[in-house]
Design a protein around this motif. Structure first.
Motif, mmCIF file in Angstrom:
data_model
loop_
_atom_site.group_PDB
_atom_site.id
_atom_site.type_symbol
_atom_site.label_atom_id
_atom_site.label_comp_id
_atom_site.label_asym_id
_atom_site.label_seq_id
_atom_site.Cartn_x
_atom_site.Cartn_y
_atom_site.Cartn_z
ATOM 1 N N CYS A 18 0.850 -1.191 0.000
ATOM 2 C CA CYS A 18 0.000 0.000 0.000
ATOM 3 C C CYS A 18 0.891 1.249 0.000
ATOM 4 N N PRO A 19 0.340 2.398 -0.348
ATOM 5 C CA PRO A 19 1.159 3.612 -0.369
ATOM 6 C C PRO A 19 1.792 3.899 0.995
ATOM 7 N N GLU A 20 3.008 4.380 0.956
ATOM 8 C CA GLU A 20 3.708 4.819 2.159
ATOM 9 C C GLU A 20 3.843 6.337 2.158
ATOM 10 N N LYS A 21 3.671 6.935 3.308
ATOM 11 C CA LYS A 21 4.051 8.328 3.533
ATOM 12 C C LYS A 21 5.338 8.288 4.358
ATOM 13 N N ILE A 22 6.462 8.540 3.711
ATOM 14 C CA ILE A 22 7.773 8.395 4.333
ATOM 15 C C ILE A 22 8.315 9.768 4.708
ATOM 16 N N ILE A 23 8.608 9.928 5.989
ATOM 17 C CA ILE A 23 9.141 11.193 6.492
ATOM 18 C C ILE A 23 10.647 11.022 6.679
ATOM 19 N N ILE A 24 11.438 11.670 5.834
ATOM 20 C CA ILE A 24 12.892 11.604 5.934
ATOM 21 C C ILE A 24 13.351 12.644 6.944
ATOM 22 N N CYS A 25 13.876 12.160 8.062
ATOM 23 C CA CYS A 25 14.326 13.041 9.142
ATOM 24 C C CYS A 25 15.850 13.066 9.118
ATOM 25 N N CYS A 30 1.331 17.137 12.375
ATOM 26 C CA CYS A 30 1.248 17.359 10.931
ATOM 27 C C CYS A 30 0.777 16.161 10.118
ATOM 28 N N VAL A 31 0.866 14.960 10.680
ATOM 29 C CA VAL A 31 0.605 13.764 9.889
ATOM 30 C C VAL A 31 -0.523 12.952 10.508
ATOM 31 N N PRO A 32 -1.699 12.964 9.914
ATOM 32 C CA PRO A 32 -2.788 12.122 10.428
ATOM 33 C C PRO A 32 -2.548 10.650 10.089
ATOM 34 N N LEU A 33 -2.872 9.793 11.019
ATOM 35 C CA LEU A 33 -2.730 8.351 10.805
ATOM 36 C C LEU A 33 -4.082 7.751 10.395
ATOM 37 N N PRO A 34 -4.080 6.724 9.548
ATOM 38 C CA PRO A 34 -5.346 6.089 9.149
ATOM 39 C C PRO A 34 -6.035 5.447 10.357
ATOM 40 N N ILE A 52 12.044 16.511 -3.830
ATOM 41 C CA ILE A 52 12.690 16.118 -2.585
ATOM 42 C C ILE A 52 14.213 16.146 -2.744
ATOM 43 N N ILE A 53 14.690 15.613 -3.869
ATOM 44 C CA ILE A 53 16.136 15.621 -4.116
ATOM 45 C C ILE A 53 16.647 17.048 -4.224
ATOM 46 N N SER A 54 15.860 17.911 -4.852
ATOM 47 C CA SER A 54 16.241 19.323 -4.945
ATOM 48 C C SER A 54 16.324 19.956 -3.562
ATOM 49 N N ALA A 55 15.373 19.603 -2.698
ATOM 50 C CA ALA A 55 15.409 20.130 -1.332
ATOM 51 C C ALA A 55 16.635 19.621 -0.581
ATOM 52 N N LEU A 56 17.040 18.375 -0.845
ATOM 53 C CA LEU A 56 18.250 17.833 -0.230
ATOM 54 C C LEU A 56 19.488 18.573 -0.715
ATOM 55 N N ASP A 70 18.762 21.174 16.991
ATOM 56 C CA ASP A 70 18.524 20.793 18.381
ATOM 57 C C ASP A 70 17.064 20.391 18.557
ATOM 58 N N LYS A 71 16.202 20.938 17.640
ATOM 59 C CA LYS A 71 14.812 20.523 17.539
ATOM 60 C C LYS A 71 14.510 20.184 16.084
ATOM 61 N N ALA A 72 13.348 19.612 15.850
ATOM 62 C CA ALA A 72 12.957 19.226 14.494
ATOM 63 C C ALA A 72 12.308 20.397 13.766
ATOM 64 N N SER A 73 12.556 20.477 12.456
ATOM 65 C CA SER A 73 11.984 21.539 11.634
ATOM 66 C C SER A 73 11.426 20.930 10.346
ATOM 67 N N TRP A 74 10.118 21.144 10.094
ATOM 68 C CA TRP A 74 9.470 20.615 8.893
ATOM 69 C C TRP A 74 9.907 21.450 7.698
ATOM 70 N N VAL A 75 10.478 20.788 6.667
ATOM 71 C CA VAL A 75 11.056 21.499 5.527
ATOM 72 C C VAL A 75 10.215 21.336 4.268
ATOM 73 N N LYS A 76 9.817 20.104 3.953
ATOM 74 C CA LYS A 76 9.112 19.825 2.710
ATOM 75 C C LYS A 76 7.918 18.936 2.996
ATOM 76 N N ASP A 77 6.739 19.378 2.554
ATOM 77 C CA ASP A 77 5.527 18.599 2.795
ATOM 78 C C ASP A 77 5.481 17.398 1.858
ATOM 79 N N PHE A 78 4.548 16.482 2.113
ATOM 80 C CA PHE A 78 4.451 15.247 1.359
ATOM 81 C C PHE A 78 4.229 15.519 -0.132
ATOM 82 N N THR A 79 4.988 14.802 -0.938
ATOM 83 C CA THR A 79 4.868 14.909 -2.383
ATOM 84 C C THR A 79 5.326 13.605 -3.012
#
Length: 348
Positions: A118-125, A221-225, A193-197, A178-187
């Motif tokens: 099934c589709p994955e929503k993968i959050i690269i941290c 930010c991420v709702p779970l099914p 994503i590579i450009s953002a990297l 030191d804390k997490a920062s959301w950079v790029k939303d799901f796409t």
């Protein structure tokens, strides 16, 4: 090589929250040793001991020539990086380390899920510590790379390969200071994503990491099914997977509280994987303690947690193992990877 801490188990010895799924060996697309590395045609899986050849889809056939050329160049550019020191002196094999898995008791109920891609929503941290920009990886030929450069390259392979396995996968990017920062939303646009990297801000000197901020951010930010209907038959619309890439050899992972983590981890549709890139263990660093803390986050026994120190081959191989879908892969303690010639497999 660190020993993977024990997988949590019930009193009857079975792993807790074990999805009833077949063992699927992911194609090792990151390794130039694979029989057909160019465009994954066909993809070969080992499913319940049988060889399944998956022909390319019409979408794959209609891909633009430029995309295929870019992917082929990406593969070719990493081949020379595999001519490196294969195993660190005194390192134990992964199979040997898995034999040291210890049992733990838990009262958590099992949830049986279907074996589906099934589709994955993968959050690269991705860790933004300055340690990620220090030269620490080298090849036999003398070439040297920073962890950040190798991680970016491995992520490019990972993203392209995941999209070829399922075009409905989506990816998001989070930076770890030191804390997490959301950079790029799901796409589903891998190029973005590579450009953002590639366009990332400079790394900074950092010590410990506040993991509470990361899980609070994802919980917000991420709702779970929701669990609906017969979960043994009906696949979820998607699952959420964190890919936590950490590169600090002295900065501990700390929690203020674990409320958000527990709420996320309570869902059978949430998975936490980690890739720890570090200096060789020594009295001057805290690598083993950091790795143990990562293992402690695997409360369900479903995570894949890997590490690599100054070894490009190991880093690429571990990232290849993360290609496997969480609903289809075996437990980490049970994995065994072997390279086969595709022709030999399909002739059996």
């Amino acid at each position: 090589m660190f020993r993977r801490k024990g997988i949590k188990r019930r009193a009857d010895g079975m792993p807790i929250s074990t999805h009833q799924r077949s063992v699927v060996q992911p194609p090792c697309l990151l390794s130039p040793l694979a029989a057909d590395i160019r465009v994954m045609s066909p993809a070969v899986f080992l499913l319940d001991g049988n060889v399944v050849s998956k022909p390319r889809t019409m979408e794959a056939e209609n891909e633009s020539g430029s995309d295929q050329e870019n992917y082929s160049r990406l593969v070719s550019s990493v081949i020379h990086e595999y001519d490196i020191i294969d195993v660190e002196p005194g390192a134990r094999s992964e199979e040997s380390a898995n034999e040291d898995v210890k049992s733990r008791d838990s009262s958590q109920d099992d949830v049986t899920l279907p074996r589906v891609n099934c589709p994955e929503k993968i959050i690269i941290c991705l860790d933004m510590s300055s340690e990620m920009d220090k030269v620490s990886f080298r090849s036999r030929s003398g070439d040297k790379w920073t962890p950040m450069k190798l991680v970016r390259r491995a992520l490019s392979f990972f993203l392209h390969s995941k999209q070829r396995l399922n075009r409905n996968h989506q990816f998001a990017l989070v930076h770890l200071f030191d804390k997490a920062s959301w950079v790029k939303d799901f796409t589903g646009n891998v190029r973005s994503i590579i450009s953002a990297l590639d366009d990332m801000s400079d790394t900074v000197e950092l010590q410990s990491f506040n993991a509470t901020s990361l899980f609070d951010l994802i919980h917000q930010c991420v709702p779970l099914p929701e669990l609906e209907g017969d979960t043994t038959i009906l696949p979820p619309p998607y699952i959420v997977r964190m890919l936590f890439i950490y590169g600090r050899s002295n900065g501990l992972i700390e929690f203020r509280n674990k409320e958000s983590f527990r709420q996320l981890d309570s869902s059978p549709y949430f998975f936490f994987d980690a890739m720890y890139v570090h200096e060789p263990q020594s009295p001057e660093n805290r690598c083993e303690e950091i790795f143990d803390r990562l293992c402690d986050l695997d409360e369900k026994g479903m995570s894949y947690i890997f590490e690599a120190a100054r070894n490009p081959t190991r880093l690429y191989d571990q990232m290849a193992k993360l290609l496997a879908h969480p609903l289809q892969r075996p437990l980490q303690s049970e994995i065994a990877y072997r390279l086969h010639n595709i022709a030999d497999l399909t002739d059996t």
